[in-house]
Scaffold this active site. Structure first.
Site, mmCIF file in Angstrom:
data_model
loop_
_atom_site.group_PDB
_atom_site.id
_atom_site.type_symbol
_atom_site.label_atom_id
_atom_site.label_comp_id
_atom_site.label_asym_id
_atom_site.label_seq_id
_atom_site.Cartn_x
_atom_site.Cartn_y
_atom_site.Cartn_z
ATOM 1 N N GLU A 234 0.834 -1.193 0.000
ATOM 2 C CA GLU A 234 0.000 0.000 0.000
ATOM 3 C C GLU A 234 0.877 1.254 0.000
ATOM 4 O OE1 GLU A 234 -2.205 0.201 3.631
ATOM 5 O OE2 GLU A 234 -2.935 2.234 3.278
ATOM 6 N N ASP B 186 -1.113 -1.165 5.822
ATOM 7 C CA ASP B 186 -1.011 -0.609 7.174
ATOM 8 C C ASP B 186 -1.970 -1.321 8.120
ATOM 9 O OD1 ASP B 186 0.831 1.185 6.310
ATOM 10 O OD2 ASP B 186 -0.578 2.858 6.104
ATOM 11 N N ASP C 153 -4.223 -0.331 9.971
ATOM 12 C CA ASP C 153 -5.310 0.561 10.390
ATOM 13 C C ASP C 153 -6.535 0.303 9.507
ATOM 14 O OD1 ASP C 153 -4.682 1.597 7.951
ATOM 15 O OD2 ASP C 153 -3.957 3.532 8.699
ATOM 16 N N ASP D 213 -7.904 1.995 7.040
ATOM 17 C CA ASP D 213 -7.672 2.143 5.600
ATOM 18 C C ASP D 213 -6.939 0.943 5.024
ATOM 19 O OD1 ASP D 213 -8.948 4.453 5.096
ATOM 20 O OD2 ASP D 213 -7.154 5.739 5.129
#
Ligand code: 0RA
Length: 633
Positions: free
Chosen positions: A424, A497, A499, A501
């Site tokens: 990403e 990541d 998180d 997103d």
């Protein structure tokens, strides 16, 4: 021969039979890993389901105990306890000790006998450290214990009984199974499927270890199944179309409902077994569906000439369907023995669906019109997609199979040794390129979010840049052009990541793989990287920890004082060396293989995460943002 001698000969045969099971368990249950272990439960439950299928059992209860033993209880007629004239033993002892003695007393039952099921409860007995069976029948409770398949004493009456039923408790043998930890969710989702497929039967599962409990009972049967699969989709017509029929002793049941999506979500079953490889029932259904839609469209002037004919795929766009057949001698074929082979079933299914669907359309012209208009649009999109695909393929031929510029490929060429990190963002991509071992690790950075394939038709997908890059880098093409032999990496690792997103991007990628390259998942080539959540430092020592629990444990071990802690919010916060150490070095990293245990559940998951309706999705993403929800078992 004297009586005693016949006895002995029989006993020896029994022992030899069960010994064979213990010697080569995989021949009977497929494997001795988690999958094989769970088959023990399914096998016992299948026997209770058989009893339900002939109308004698309404309730089934499964309990996962603290010590990993399992109870399966039903209120059927009870396994016969009467002494069998030939073997001179109670029926139950024969059922428990002889291979394939399950349906012996009951010829006309639709025995579940596909794939790995239907091997008989004696196989479970042979592979259990101990097993206890109790039968309530003829006003008494009869009980017997076995150890590794061998009876410990005779069948004894232990109590009075008012009702009838069978209870089996077994402890999987640790000498056979390296792990005997049962997964509640895995068993629960199979039991839910069985409850859908066997209308009215109540199945309860309880987990004593976690105190979780589920209860499944569906008066609508496979109608409820379709409603369940469509619950987060926009449906094109309110009522689920349903019909059943019996021909030549084959029971056929079909339930279907269209939604405004683009996927074919048809699941087929034979004797309660999910026939993931399809077979004669599925091909009969498909051809009848295509034929009925075309006939209706033609006779109502919705299509005019032969060139506009709807293809099978057009007719199945946005379709959610369950087809279920029950027959007395199913033949299961194919790689995983999940393809129904009985050739007569095709014609039987075809004639049931032809007759009843045509009749339904005549009586419900509004629904018929909605379905056919959808198929006509699908057909136009198919023609557009073909053009786009030809363009893509021509481009590949003209320009050679040029690898995308963004890909930092590895030097090794043997796919088995190669890994592709799909990363990403450009900044993490940059760190990964510097940190990697370039001999076998390739890096493909993706910019921003990739296209949500759940909401796009094929023509748009072919034109999307990020997806084209992914397709070229992996090398296999997609859908009907898919060829696993062209795969360039045997490990494709999604690195995002830790998180919300990151979870979203990971799900977008998984959705793409599931919908367009499903065999990459089946082959076990798709992985998820687990970057650390924190770095702890005390003095000149440092540790990476991957979960909050791990962090708390480390704190306990080290004492609170003098620890500095860094929370990683994104991969970009790690320098190349740290990224290598924590997430890319095969010796220290954590990567999780993505598997699809339950295709219907996976579909539900992707629809909920990526489909049209926003509200359930929000709840779902929040609930599961940081895990991959049952995909990584
Ligand atoms: C054979 C015959 C009969 C019942 C069963 C098997 C039976 C087996 C299992 C295994 C788990 N639960 C079960 N319930 C029933 C019925 C014979 C008769 O009563 O006529």
């Amino acid at each position: 021969m004297k009586k005693e001698e016949t006895y002995r000969v029989d006993d020896i045969q029994v022992l030899e039979g069960l010994q064979a099971v213990r010697k080569r368990p995989s021949m009977y249950i497929g494997s001795t890993d988690a999958r094989g272990l769970h088959h023990l439960v399914y096998e016992v439950v299948d026997n209770s389901i058989d009893e339900a299928m002939v109308g004698y059992c309404r309730n089934i209860r499964v309990i996962l105990h603290d010590n990993n033993s399992v109870t399966v209880m039903d209120d059927g007629r009870g396994i016969p306890v009467e002494v069998h004239s030939k073997y001179r033993k109670p029926g139950v002892e024969i059922v428990m000790t002889k291979l394939h003695a399950g349906g012996k007393f009951d010829k006309k039952s639709y025995k579940v006998s596909g794939g790995l099921h239907g091997v008989g409860v004696s196989v479970v007995n042979a592979l259990s450290e101990w097993l206890e069976v109790s039968i309530s029948r003829n006003g008494k409770v009869h009980s017997q214990r076995y150890e590794r398949g061998v009876p410990k004493g005779k069948l004894k009456v232990v109590d009075e009984a008012e009702e009838t039923g069978t209870t089996v408790v077994f402890m999987p043998d640790k000498d056979i199974f390296p792990e005997i930890d049962f997964n509640f969710d895995t068993i629960s989702s199979r039991l839910r499927e069985l409850a859908f497929l066997n209308r009215g039967v109540k199945i309860i599962i309880r987990d004593d270890r976690s105190e979780k409990e589920n209860s499944f009972q569906y008066e609508g049967g496979i109608i409820s199944f379709v409603q369940h699969l469509n619950k987060n989709k926009n449906i094109l017509h309110d009522d689920v179309i349903y019909f059943e029929g019996t021909k030549e002793d084959v029971i056929v049941e079909v339930a279907l409902q269209y939604n405004d999506g683009y996927m074919d979500n048809t699941h087929s079953f034979a004797n309660n077994i999910n026939t993931v490889e399809g077979g004669t029932h599925l091909s009969g259904f498909k051809s009848a569906l295509t034929r009925t839609l075309n006939d209706y469209a033609k006779s109502n002037s919705l299509i005019k000439n032969e060139a506009d004919k709807l293809s099978g795929e057009d007719c199945r766009e946005g379709l959610t369907a369950i087809i279920s057949v029950k027959l007395s001698e199913p033949q299961f074929e194919g790689q995983t023995k999940t393809k129904l082979g009985n050739s007569d079933v095709k014609g039987i299914m075809e004639s049931v669906v032809n007759d009843k669907l045509a009749e339904f359309f005549e009586e419900n012209p509004k629904t018929a019109r909605a379905v056919i208009e959808k198929a006509i649009i699908a057909s136009q999109a198919r023609i557009a997609a073909r053009k786009a695909r030809e363009l893509t393929r021509r481009k590949t031929v003209l320009e050679g199979s040029n690898l995308p510029g963004k890909l930092a490929d590895c030097s090794e060429k043997d796919p088995e040794k190669c890994e592709l990190y799909v990363v990403e963002g450009d900044s993490a991509g940059g760190s990964a390129k510097q940190g990697r071992d370039r001999t076998f690790q390739a890096i493909l950075p993706l910019r921003g979010k990739i296209l949500n394939v759940e909401k796009a038709r094929l023509d748009k997908i072919y034109k999307n840049n990020e997806i084209q890059t992914l397709i070229t880098a992996i090398g296999t093409h997609i859908r009907e052009d898919f060829d696993i032999n062209k795969v360039r990496y045997h490990k494709i690792i999604i690195m995002t990541d830790a998180d919300v997103d990151g979870a979203h991007i990971r799900t977008l990628l998984l959705t793409f793989f599931y919908r367009y390259m499903e065999d990459l998942i089946n082959a076990g080539y798709i992985y998820i990287a687990k970057p650390p959540l924190y770095r702890l430092k005390k003095g000149n020592k440092e540790w990476y920890v991957y979960t909050d629990t791990e962090k708390d444990e480390k704190y306990k071990e080290l004492g609170e004082s003098g620890i500095s802690i860094q929370r990683y919010k994104g991969l970009g916060e790690m320098n190349p060396t740290q990224l290598w150490e924590t997430t890319m070095n095969p010796d220290t990293r954590i990567i999780v293989k993505v598997t699809l245990e339950d295709a219907a559940y996976a579909d539900e998951l992707f629809t909920t995460l990526m489909g049209e309706q926003v509200e359930p999705r929000r709840g779902f993403i929040q609930e599961h943002a940081l895990e991959v929800v049952n995909l990584d078992v």
